[in-house]
Design a protein around this motif. Structure first.
Motif, PDB file in Angstrom:
ATOM      1  N   ASP A 201       0.855  -1.186   0.000  1.00  0.00           N
ATOM      2  CA  ASP A 201       0.000   0.000   0.000  1.00  0.00           C
ATOM      3  C   ASP A 201       0.892   1.237   0.000  1.00  0.00           C
ATOM      4  O   ASP A 201       1.543   1.547   0.994  1.00  0.00           O
ATOM      5  N   ASP A 202       0.896   1.937  -1.119  1.00  0.00           N
ATOM      6  CA  ASP A 202       1.719   3.139  -1.223  1.00  0.00           C
ATOM      7  C   ASP A 202       0.956   4.335  -0.646  1.00  0.00           C
ATOM      8  O   ASP A 202       0.567   5.245  -1.359  1.00  0.00           O
ATOM      9  N   PHE A 203       0.745   4.267   0.654  1.00  0.00           N
ATOM     10  CA  PHE A 203       0.193   5.388   1.411  1.00  0.00           C
ATOM     11  C   PHE A 203      -1.156   5.859   0.863  1.00  0.00           C
ATOM     12  O   PHE A 203      -1.378   7.053   0.653  1.00  0.00           O
ATOM     13  N   LYS A 230       5.136   6.685   3.973  1.00  0.00           N
ATOM     14  CA  LYS A 230       4.787   7.917   3.274  1.00  0.00           C
ATOM     15  C   LYS A 230       4.606   7.553   1.812  1.00  0.00           C
ATOM     16  O   LYS A 230       4.912   6.429   1.422  1.00  0.00           O
ATOM     17  N   ARG A 231       4.125   8.478   1.034  1.00  0.00           N
ATOM     18  CA  ARG A 231       3.956   8.188  -0.387  1.00  0.00           C
ATOM     19  C   ARG A 231       5.316   7.969  -1.025  1.00  0.00           C
ATOM     20  O   ARG A 231       6.157   8.865  -1.046  1.00  0.00           O
ATOM     21  N   GLU A 232       5.567   6.763  -1.484  1.00  0.00           N
ATOM     22  CA  GLU A 232       6.868   6.433  -2.047  1.00  0.00           C
ATOM     23  C   GLU A 232       6.892   6.528  -3.566  1.00  0.00           C
ATOM     24  O   GLU A 232       7.931   6.742  -4.165  1.00  0.00           O
ATOM     25  N   LEU A 253       2.799  -7.202 -10.585  1.00  0.00           N
ATOM     26  CA  LEU A 253       1.552  -6.923 -11.300  1.00  0.00           C
ATOM     27  C   LEU A 253       1.031  -5.558 -10.875  1.00  0.00           C
ATOM     28  O   LEU A 253       1.277  -5.119  -9.751  1.00  0.00           O
ATOM     29  N   ASP A 254       0.293  -4.902 -11.759  1.00  0.00           N
ATOM     30  CA  ASP A 254      -0.447  -3.707 -11.364  1.00  0.00           C
ATOM     31  C   ASP A 254      -1.650  -4.132 -10.522  1.00  0.00           C
ATOM     32  O   ASP A 254      -2.044  -5.303 -10.529  1.00  0.00           O
ATOM     33  N   SER A 255      -2.287  -3.182  -9.880  1.00  0.00           N
ATOM     34  CA  SER A 255      -3.391  -3.494  -8.974  1.00  0.00           C
ATOM     35  C   SER A 255      -4.746  -3.555  -9.676  1.00  0.00           C
ATOM     36  O   SER A 255      -5.788  -3.524  -9.033  1.00  0.00           O
ATOM     37  N   HIS A 256      -4.731  -3.603 -11.014  1.00  0.00           N
ATOM     38  CA  HIS A 256      -5.989  -3.719 -11.770  1.00  0.00           C
ATOM     39  C   HIS A 256      -5.768  -4.667 -12.939  1.00  0.00           C
ATOM     40  O   HIS A 256      -5.860  -4.284 -14.091  1.00  0.00           O
ATOM     41  N   CYS A 257      -5.397  -5.896 -12.561  1.00  0.00           N
ATOM     42  CA  CYS A 257      -5.082  -6.926 -13.554  1.00  0.00           C
ATOM     43  C   CYS A 257      -5.987  -8.126 -13.347  1.00  0.00           C
ATOM     44  O   CYS A 257      -6.612  -8.275 -12.306  1.00  0.00           O
ATOM     45  N   GLY A 339       7.217  -4.662 -20.453  1.00  0.00           N
ATOM     46  CA  GLY A 339       6.058  -3.961 -19.908  1.00  0.00           C
ATOM     47  C   GLY A 339       6.212  -3.911 -18.401  1.00  0.00           C
ATOM     48  O   GLY A 339       7.219  -4.360 -17.847  1.00  0.00           O
ATOM     49  N   GLY A 340       5.219  -3.367 -17.711  1.00  0.00           N
ATOM     50  CA  GLY A 340       5.332  -3.241 -16.266  1.00  0.00           C
ATOM     51  C   GLY A 340       5.022  -4.522 -15.511  1.00  0.00           C
ATOM     52  O   GLY A 340       5.188  -4.570 -14.301  1.00  0.00           O
ATOM     53  N   LEU A 341       4.523  -5.549 -16.202  1.00  0.00           N
ATOM     54  CA  LEU A 341       4.208  -6.810 -15.548  1.00  0.00           C
ATOM     55  C   LEU A 341       5.273  -7.824 -15.945  1.00  0.00           C
ATOM     56  O   LEU A 341       5.482  -8.053 -17.129  1.00  0.00           O
ATOM     57  N   ILE A 361       7.701   8.430  -7.901  1.00  0.00           N
ATOM     58  CA  ILE A 361       6.284   8.281  -8.225  1.00  0.00           C
ATOM     59  C   ILE A 361       5.972   7.273  -9.339  1.00  0.00           C
ATOM     60  O   ILE A 361       5.371   6.238  -9.090  1.00  0.00           O
ATOM     61  N   TRP A 362       6.381   7.552 -10.565  1.00  0.00           N
ATOM     62  CA  TRP A 362       5.883   6.735 -11.677  1.00  0.00           C
ATOM     63  C   TRP A 362       6.748   6.998 -12.897  1.00  0.00           C
ATOM     64  O   TRP A 362       7.120   8.128 -13.155  1.00  0.00           O
ATOM     65  N   GLY A 363       7.031   5.965 -13.668  1.00  0.00           N
ATOM     66  CA  GLY A 363       7.605   6.147 -14.999  1.00  0.00           C
ATOM     67  C   GLY A 363       9.111   6.031 -15.083  1.00  0.00           C
ATOM     68  O   GLY A 363       9.833   6.363 -14.152  1.00  0.00           O
ATOM     69  N   GLY A 364       9.566   5.528 -16.224  1.00  0.00           N
ATOM     70  CA  GLY A 364      10.989   5.411 -16.499  1.00  0.00           C
ATOM     71  C   GLY A 364      11.584   4.073 -16.107  1.00  0.00           C
ATOM     72  O   GLY A 364      12.587   3.641 -16.662  1.00  0.00           O
ATOM     73  N   GLU A 365      10.947   3.407 -15.142  1.00  0.00           N
ATOM     74  CA  GLU A 365      11.586   2.201 -14.619  1.00  0.00           C
ATOM     75  C   GLU A 365      11.504   1.012 -15.573  1.00  0.00           C
ATOM     76  O   GLU A 365      12.351   0.136 -15.535  1.00  0.00           O
ATOM     77  N   ASN A 366      10.504   0.987 -16.451  1.00  0.00           N
ATOM     78  CA  ASN A 366      10.461  -0.092 -17.444  1.00  0.00           C
ATOM     79  C   ASN A 366      11.648   0.017 -18.385  1.00  0.00           C
ATOM     80  O   ASN A 366      12.247  -0.987 -18.764  1.00  0.00           O
ATOM     81  N   PHE A 392      -6.061  -0.446 -19.090  1.00  0.00           N
ATOM     82  CA  PHE A 392      -5.284   0.714 -19.527  1.00  0.00           C
ATOM     83  C   PHE A 392      -6.159   1.947 -19.346  1.00  0.00           C
ATOM     84  O   PHE A 392      -7.284   1.992 -19.842  1.00  0.00           O
ATOM     85  N   ARG A 393      -5.633   2.931 -18.636  1.00  0.00           N
ATOM     86  CA  ARG A 393      -6.436   4.126 -18.377  1.00  0.00           C
ATOM     87  C   ARG A 393      -5.984   5.278 -19.243  1.00  0.00           C
ATOM     88  O   ARG A 393      -4.836   5.339 -19.665  1.00  0.00           O
ATOM     89  N   LYS A 394      -6.924   6.181 -19.494  1.00  0.00           N
ATOM     90  CA  LYS A 394      -6.602   7.298 -20.380  1.00  0.00           C
ATOM     91  C   LYS A 394      -5.985   8.466 -19.628  1.00  0.00           C
ATOM     92  O   LYS A 394      -5.434   9.361 -20.222  1.00  0.00           O
ATOM     93  N   PRO A 397      -5.182   8.757 -12.327  1.00  0.00           N
ATOM     94  CA  PRO A 397      -6.204   9.247 -11.396  1.00  0.00           C
ATOM     95  C   PRO A 397      -5.653   9.836 -10.106  1.00  0.00           C
ATOM     96  O   PRO A 397      -6.380  10.482  -9.379  1.00  0.00           O
ATOM     97  N   TYR A 398      -4.368   9.609  -9.827  1.00  0.00           N
ATOM     98  CA  TYR A 398      -3.899  10.036  -8.507  1.00  0.00           C
ATOM     99  C   TYR A 398      -3.013  11.268  -8.583  1.00  0.00           C
ATOM    100  O   TYR A 398      -2.585  11.690  -9.642  1.00  0.00           O
ATOM    101  N   LYS A 399      -2.736  11.799  -7.406  1.00  0.00           N
ATOM    102  CA  LYS A 399      -1.924  13.023  -7.317  1.00  0.00           C
ATOM    103  C   LYS A 399      -0.462  12.712  -7.567  1.00  0.00           C
ATOM    104  O   LYS A 399       0.061  11.716  -7.098  1.00  0.00           O
TER     105      LYS A 399
END
Ligand code: UD2
Ligand code: MN
Length: 603
Positions: A201-203, A230-232, A253-257, A339-341, A361-366, A392-394, A397-399
């Motif tokens: 759970d990332d905060f 904290k938010r990692e 895995l992502d949390s919506h698979c 991919g991320g999975l 936060i997000w991105g680059g790690e793949n 896949f989202r358009k 949704p998060y900060k």
């Protein structure tokens, strides 16, 4: 006649009474919210088998359109979640729901009540996918088997495969979608191959992800919940998960698979045969609106790639790959990019220093994982017998972090460590503004220690299809007249077939960065300027023939088009591109291509 109608009305009353009682029981029971089958079972006990079964069948929803032929208000209410308690985000489903089974789409009717419509809208707002529809679907729903026939043959895989820790990071994920992800792992993997499922759970601050989540899994010893203090961000959250993992293989895995039948064995088999192989499943698309499970046979598989914006993208399996694997017993594709999975041997993960990259936060790690795997002695594979669905989202949704360009910072760190002399092509795309990217010396040291190959080796051997800006005759802006106006367009898939834009020149790369190829294309990544008699549009590059051929003359400054023999110009009001009879006297037809090097042109 009279007797008959009285009987019918009696019957109707009976149905109404039974179903009212049933829904009441259903909702009460469902606050446990374990699973649909368990509930059906308890109902069968309380009502007697036959009635329960009939009730379930009578109320079965058309999985394509759950509200079809359904105009009674009573029934529509049945799809409403029960009233919410304070601090309770659970959205509970009518247990008899067949919605979405076999991966079928769930289409909401257009005549929703205002109350339901608001819930649907809220779900979209919070999650950037249709949470309401997800909530209607069983967390154990069935899926089609997307595997090719040859994948299902017995004894295909080693008898004693290593087990894996499945790591699922989430930040404010919806309840039903997170549970379905975990259940799909537990339901469709041999138990001996799952050491544990680690939920990181990332905060999150959504209340259903707190105690309620612990309660839900308290009787499932394989599910562990790890909380970030904290938010990692995704990358450090994944590392945190790895630190808690005890299996010999890590699977992310992502949390919506949703995992499909037989997804895991072929992944583990490849790692068992060679621990430096990093394996990805085929990622199928779960529709963000209907939650339909879309899949194709392995001939339609896409592999990952990237562009010089250092953005991940998907492309078809290149021909060289197809021919290489045609006669192999276990055809796997070697993608340029994971991919991320994916699954990875835990020791190899640690050796590579995976996710220890200081990305936020997000991105680059793949991209980092992929460059590193290939350049430092590993192999990347897509295993066509393994299918995992992903929503896949358009939009995100998060900060994100405010005040910092997180993506750019991650990408600059990536470029500084892995791209060697090719880093400049990325920097050109961001107007050479690297910003503050922190310290990367430790990562460079790691690369030296691992004796990794060069980025040039990677491009030549793993991604020869990638267009390298250094091979271009010109790169940078394409400026009209006295450098007032520049060609300016985004090149996302949704920008294809649209007119190329104009904008005052800004020297920041981005949408004004173009390349003039040896073969006469004006392009960015895989998008080319194309003219077929109407307007100058963007079109996927197809090899510099006719409509995509532009001949630049450095002396006259004209850009003459191949198949029409007209010249590129801007209109009088400087609002759009036009094609005109060539005339080098006209300023509006004269262009300057940045960094033009005539010696690079093919005669
Ligand atoms: C794609 C990849 C994903 C990851 C990501 C970033 C696929 C199918 N997915 O994700 O695995 O590589 O690109 O490059 O290839 N999350 C956190 N903390 C955060 C932000 C996100 O834990 O601060 C979680 C989030 O809940 C989700 C995962 O990270 O489970 C990936 O994020 P996403 O689903 O928003 O991004 P997506 O699908 O574009
Ligand atoms: Mn995702």
């Amino acid at each position: 006649m009279g007797v008959l109608s009285r009987r019918r009305s009696l019957l109707i009353k009976l149905v109404v009474i039974v179903s009212t009682a049933w829904f009441t029981i259903a909702f009460l029971l469902y606050s446990e919210d374990r699973s649909r089958p368990a509930l059906a079972l308890s109902l069968q006990n309380s009502l007697g088998n036959r009635e329960a079964r009939e009730l379930v069948d009578d109320n079965a929803i058309d999985p394509i359109n759950p509200f079809k032929n359904d105009d009674s208000e009573e029934k529509e209410k049945a799809y409403l979640p029960p009233p919410k308690k304070e601090e309770d985000n659970r959205v509970l489903l009518p247990p008899q729901s067949m919605a979405g089974e076999m991966g079928k789409p769930v289409v909401l009717p257009t005549n929703l009540s205002a109350e339901v419509k608001k819930m649907v809208d809220d779900g979209w707002l919070k999650n950037a996918f249709n949470q309401y529809v997800s909530d209607m679907i069983s967390v154990h729903r069935s899926l089609p088997d997307p595997r090719d026939e040859w994948c299902k043959k017995p004894n295909r895989y080693l008898p004693d495969l290593p087990a894996t820790s499945v790591i699922i990071c989430f930040h404010n994920e919806a309840w039903s979608i997170l549970l379905r992800t975990v259940h799909s792992v537990l339901d469709r993997s041999p138990s001996r191959l799952i050491t544990e499922v680690i939920l990181v759970d990332d905060f999150s601050d959504m209340s259903h992800l707190k105690q309620q989540l612990e309660d839900y899994w308290k009787n499932e010893p394989k599910v562990k919940i790890v909380r970030a203090k904290k938010r990692e961000g995704l990358i450090r959250a994944r590392l945190l998960g790895a630190r808690h993992a005890s299996g010999p293989v890590l699977t992310y895995l992502d949390s919506h698979c949703e995992c499909t039948n037989g997804w895991l064995e072929p992944l583990l088999d490849r790692i068992a045969q060679d621990s430096t192989t990093v394996v990805c499943p085929v990622i199928d698309v779960i529709d963000d609106t209907t939650l339909e499970y879309h899949w194709r046979d392995s001939s339609g598989v896409n592999v990952g790639g990237f562009d010089w914006n250092l953005q991940f993208n998907w492309h078809a399996v290149p021909e060289r790959e197809k021919s290489k694997h045609q006669n192999s017993a276990e055809p796997v594709w070697s993608p340029t990019m994971a991919g991320g999975l994916f699954s990875i041997d835990k020791n190899f993960f640690e050796k590579l220093g995976t996710y220890d990259s200081g990305f936020d936060i997000w991105g680059g790690e793949n991209l980092e994982l992929s460059f590193k795997t290939w350049m430092c002695g590993g192999t990347l594979e897509i295993v066509p017998c393994s299918h995992v669905g992903h929503i896949f989202r358009k939009r995100s949704p998060y900060k994100w972090r405010s005040g910092v360009n997180v993506l750019r910072r991650n990408s600059v760190r990536l470029a500084e460590v892995w791209l060697d002399e090719y880093a400049k092509y990325y920097y050109q795309r961001i107007g050479n503004d690297k910003g503050d990217y922190g310290d990367v010396s430790g990562r460079r040291e790691l690369r030296n220690k691992l004796k990794c190959k060069s980025f040039k080796w990677y491009l030549d051997n793993i991604y020869p299809e990638l267009f390298v800006p250094g091979d271009a005759v010109a790169n940078g802006e394409v400026a009209n007249g006295d450098r007032d106006y520049c060609l300016d367009s985004a090149c996302k898939p949704e920008d294809m077939h649209k007119p190329v834009g104009l904008w005052p020149c800004h020297s920041q790369g981005g949408n004004q960065y173009w390349m003039y190829s040896k073969t006469g294309e004006i392009r960015r990544d895989e998008s080319c300027l194309d003219y077929s008699g109407q307007e100058v549009i963007l079109y996927p590059c197809h090899g510099s023939k006719g409509n995509q051929y532009w001949d630049y003359n450095q002396e006259t400054k004209l850009v003459r088009h191949g198949s029409s023999d007209k010249c590129l110009a801007i209109n009088e009001s400087k609002t759009k591109l036009v094609m005109e009879q060539c005339n080098s006297e006209l300023t509006r037809q004269r262009w300057t291509l940045e960094n033009y090097d005539h010696s690079k042109r093919i005669k």
